[in-house]
Design an enzyme around this catalytic site. Sequence first.
Site, PDB file in Angstrom:
ATOM      1  N   ASP A   6      76.313 -17.328  29.431  1.00  8.73           N
ATOM      2  CA  ASP A   6      75.250 -17.477  28.432  1.00  8.73           C
ATOM      3  C   ASP A   6      73.928 -17.280  29.177  1.00  8.73           C
ATOM      4  O   ASP A   6      73.889 -17.252  30.412  1.00  8.73           O
ATOM      5  CB  ASP A   6      75.329 -18.885  27.805  1.00  8.73           C
ATOM      6  N   SER A   7      72.848 -17.215  28.404  1.00  8.96           N
ATOM      7  CA  SER A   7      71.526 -17.149  29.034  1.00  8.96           C
ATOM      8  C   SER A   7      71.204 -18.446  29.778  1.00  8.96           C
ATOM      9  O   SER A   7      70.290 -18.491  30.588  1.00  8.96           O
ATOM     10  CB  SER A   7      70.452 -16.913  27.968  1.00  8.96           C
ATOM     11  N   CYS A  69      77.174 -16.406  23.919  1.00  7.46           N
ATOM     12  CA  CYS A  69      75.758 -16.253  23.580  1.00  7.46           C
ATOM     13  C   CYS A  69      75.677 -15.291  22.404  1.00  7.46           C
ATOM     14  O   CYS A  69      76.127 -14.143  22.518  1.00  7.46           O
ATOM     15  CB  CYS A  69      75.025 -15.678  24.795  1.00  7.46           C
ATOM     16  N   GLU A 147      67.624 -26.539  27.494  1.00  5.57           N
ATOM     17  CA  GLU A 147      67.582 -26.219  28.931  1.00  5.57           C
ATOM     18  C   GLU A 147      66.932 -27.355  29.723  1.00  5.57           C
ATOM     19  O   GLU A 147      67.301 -27.613  30.865  1.00  5.57           O
ATOM     20  CB  GLU A 147      66.802 -24.914  29.163  1.00  5.57           C
ATOM     21  N   CYS A 179      73.273 -19.959  17.388  1.00  5.36           N
ATOM     22  CA  CYS A 179      72.904 -19.869  18.807  1.00  5.36           C
ATOM     23  C   CYS A 179      73.670 -20.981  19.510  1.00  5.36           C
ATOM     24  O   CYS A 179      73.720 -22.115  19.007  1.00  5.36           O
ATOM     25  CB  CYS A 179      71.398 -20.071  18.972  1.00  5.36           C
ATOM     26  N   HIS A 181      73.119 -22.730  22.024  1.00  6.78           N
ATOM     27  CA  HIS A 181      72.366 -23.900  22.484  1.00  6.78           C
ATOM     28  C   HIS A 181      72.254 -24.971  21.384  1.00  6.78           C
ATOM     29  O   HIS A 181      72.139 -26.160  21.676  1.00  6.78           O
ATOM     30  CB  HIS A 181      70.932 -23.506  22.888  1.00  6.78           C
TER      31      HIS A 181
HETATM   32  N1  DGL Z   1      72.487 -19.373  23.675  1.00  4.58           N
HETATM   33  C1  DGL Z   1      72.030 -18.128  23.269  1.00  4.58           C
HETATM   34  C2  DGL Z   1      72.506 -17.638  21.942  1.00  4.58           C
HETATM   35  O1  DGL Z   1      73.554 -18.031  21.509  1.00  4.58           O
HETATM   36  C3  DGL Z   1      70.756 -17.563  23.793  1.00  4.58           C
HETATM   37  C4  DGL Z   1      69.499 -18.273  23.504  1.00  4.58           C
HETATM   38  C5  DGL Z   1      68.346 -17.609  24.231  1.00  4.58           C
HETATM   39  O2  DGL Z   1      68.477 -17.400  25.438  1.00  4.58           O
HETATM   40  O3  DGL Z   1      67.353 -17.296  23.578  1.00  4.58           O
HETATM   41  O4  DGL Z   1      71.892 -16.824  21.311  1.00  4.58           O
END
Ligand code: DGL
Length: 272
Positions: A6-7, A69, A147, A179, A181
């Site tokens: 993931d990011s 992600c 984060e 997302c 996160h």
């Molecule tokens: N967790 C990510 C997603 O599902 C990326 C969020 C990001 O880095 O902007 O899109």
Amino acid sequence: MIGVFDSGCGGLSVLKEIVRLLPDEEYIYLADNAHCPYGEKSPEYITDRCREITRLLMSKGADIIVVACNTATAAAINTVRGEFDIKFIGMEPAVKPAALGTRTGVIGVLATAGTLKGSKYLASKGNYEDGCRIVEHVGEGFVELVEAGKLSGPETEATVKRSLTPLLDAGADTIVLGCTHYPFLLPTMQKIANVRFIDPAPAVARHLVYVMVQEGLLGERQATKALATVVASEEARALGQELPPVPRPKIELIATGDPSGLEALFETVFVG
Ligand code: DGL
């Protein structure tokens, strides 16, 4: 070995559901937090990151890769599928279960700007727009909060409320978490909104099991056990039962930036 990336640390919400079904597998998780957030970056930039991460995960022995992600799935999965000899499992925007379950006829989608522009999301939105109204919003500041490990408290509540309010005002009774996160902010969201939230992670984890069985990536005994666990956990979910905590897997954690946030969140997700 299953590679997951993931990011940042958001993909741990997906890893948790995978480990629930496949607790005996070996894992490698990469948080690309030196380049986080991906949400507003160009598809070309994200695709380059995905290429580099794929090379690294393959060099470490991954035999399947989960793009945990939504933004990276939207930007890059089709390209990397054509370039690398490995199976990729991506995130699915859960518009279908939301559209089938809404009573008000309005569903909300919370995601990054990149995901909301992706062709996969636009196609699945197109399939259900006749039957219901779909209202979208970017979870502004959500990724940064997760984060930073700020999952609760007044600042988090205020930020979450800002993005939920337009969806609630539009009458949404079901909100898709688009997302990876965002599920970490679910307790805060549930304090603010008495609606149904849909996290696609369990469905993605199930899909991974099916693909691994199909591709012969699980031994016969492992495959039988994993399929039985899929059935048992789905039954428990359908009955509204609380699922057991997920044990810590055999895993290598990698962060391209500071690893402390990833390690701290990892400790809260897994037991033992
Ligand atoms: N967790 C990510 C997603 O599902 C990326 C969020 C990001 O880095 O902007 O899109």
